[in-house]
Design a protein around this motif. Structure first.
Motif, PDB file in Angstrom:
ATOM      1  N   ALA A 113       0.780  -1.226   0.030  1.00 30.03           N
ATOM      2  CA  ALA A 113      -0.096  -0.176  -0.124  1.00 30.03           C
ATOM      3  C   ALA A 113       0.845   1.274  -0.210  1.00 30.03           C
ATOM      4  N   TYR A 148      -9.686   8.126   3.055  1.00 31.65           N
ATOM      5  CA  TYR A 148      -9.129   6.865   2.567  1.00 31.65           C
ATOM      6  C   TYR A 148     -10.200   5.442   2.478  1.00 31.65           C
ATOM      7  N   ARG A 149     -10.629   5.358   1.304  1.00 30.95           N
ATOM      8  CA  ARG A 149     -11.737   4.498   0.956  1.00 30.95           C
ATOM      9  C   ARG A 149     -11.167   2.993   0.891  1.00 30.95           C
ATOM     10  N   LYS A 150     -10.090   2.813   0.323  1.00 30.64           N
ATOM     11  CA  LYS A 150      -9.630   1.528   0.051  1.00 30.64           C
ATOM     12  C   LYS A 150      -7.963   1.717  -0.057  1.00 30.64           C
ATOM     13  N   ILE A 151      -7.296   0.610  -0.066  1.00 29.49           N
ATOM     14  CA  ILE A 151      -5.888   0.637  -0.152  1.00 29.49           C
ATOM     15  C   ILE A 151      -5.509   1.207  -1.558  1.00 29.49           C
ATOM     16  N   THR A 152      -4.708   2.045  -1.350  1.00 27.99           N
ATOM     17  CA  THR A 152      -4.186   2.896  -2.785  1.00 27.99           C
ATOM     18  C   THR A 152      -2.703   1.925  -3.176  1.00 27.99           C
ATOM     19  N   LEU A 158      -2.592   4.130 -11.771  1.00 27.06           N
ATOM     20  CA  LEU A 158      -3.969   4.858 -11.162  1.00 27.06           C
ATOM     21  C   LEU A 158      -4.521   6.098 -11.626  1.00 27.06           C
ATOM     22  N   ARG A 179      -8.479   6.496  -8.196  1.00 29.04           N
ATOM     23  CA  ARG A 179      -9.083   5.181  -8.732  1.00 29.04           C
ATOM     24  C   ARG A 179      -8.240   4.366  -9.021  1.00 29.04           C
ATOM     25  N   ASP A 180      -8.582   2.989  -8.699  1.00 31.46           N
ATOM     26  CA  ASP A 180      -7.461   1.773  -8.901  1.00 31.46           C
ATOM     27  C   ASP A 180      -7.855   1.165 -10.580  1.00 31.46           C
ATOM     28  N   ASP A 184     -12.304   1.389  -8.782  1.00 29.52           N
ATOM     29  CA  ASP A 184     -12.936   1.655  -7.433  1.00 29.52           C
ATOM     30  C   ASP A 184     -11.944   3.055  -7.016  1.00 29.52           C
ATOM     31  N   THR A 186      -9.898   4.738  -4.188  1.00 28.71           N
ATOM     32  CA  THR A 186      -9.197   4.242  -3.165  1.00 28.71           C
ATOM     33  C   THR A 186      -9.003   5.595  -2.368  1.00 28.71           C
TER      34      THR A 186
END
Length: 201
Positions: A113, A148-152, A158, A179-180, A184, A186
């Motif tokens: 991450a 922080y919505r999700k692991i970047t 990205l 976005r990944d 999604d 991140t």
């Protein structure tokens, strides 16, 4: 004719200093390689000596902030500074910008991450750049909130998007997302940038 002055200084065309552009790219590569290396002591010592020699080579050419090249090359990702992740612009307008970024090993926080502190660094670069385009007067960051919505992830390319939300007097509000590869979000951010008064640094 004098070049237009941006909030971060003069806009220096990269073509005027191709070797310096190559130097910054080499610096980024060195940061990446050093971060991921576990060299034996003799190799680490030789690498340190080489870096010290580079410092000695460049030291006589140190100039003031208004004359330096780093941070002044608007046409390059990161404006030719190697601290923030290199943001590659695909589409840019007065109120919107989108592009790509890769968080390399230099920005690793752990377990694949990106370090949490590297995301605000990227958002501040992207939102701040957009806040000062379109003929707007220079501004500075007053507030930056990152969710922080999700692991970047470190490694893949990205997508980064940002847009100008609204303006209230000297206050400029902007938002952005990362976005990944699956699309999604991140992380997202909202920032407030305040226009400087005449003569304000």
């Amino acid at each position: 004719m004098a070049r237009a002055r941006h909030a971060w200084g003069h806009d220096v065309p990269p073509a005027e200093h191709p070797e310096f552009v190559g130097l910054i790219e080499a610096l980024r590569a060195a940061q990446e390689t050093i971060t991921g290396a576990r060299p034996p002591e003799d190799v680490a010592r030789k690498a340190r000596e080489n870096l010290e020699e580079i410092t000695r080579l460049l030291s006589p050419f140190t100039v003031g902030e208004s004359e330096q090249l780093t941070g002044q090359m608007r046409g390059l990702p990161g404006r030719a500074q190697a601290l923030a992740p290199a943001f590659h612009v695909d589409v840019e307008g007065n109120d919107r910008v989108s592009g790509r970024v890769v968080f390399g090993r230099f920005y690793l926080g752990g377990n694949g991450a990106a370090h949490g502190g590297s995301l605000p660094l990227l958002f501040d670069e992207v939102l701040g750049r957009l806040a000062n385009t379109g003929g707007r007067s220079p501004s500075r960051t007053a507030y930056l909130h990152v969710n922080y919505r999700k692991i970047t992830p470190v490694g893949p390319e990205l997508r980064v998007e940002a847009h100008f939300d609204r303006e209230e007097g000297r206050k400029r509000y902007l938002v952005g997302t990362i976005r990944d590869p699956e699309g999604d979000v991140t992380a997202d951010a909202e920032g407030l940038f305040v226009a400087l008064r005449p003569g304000q640094p």
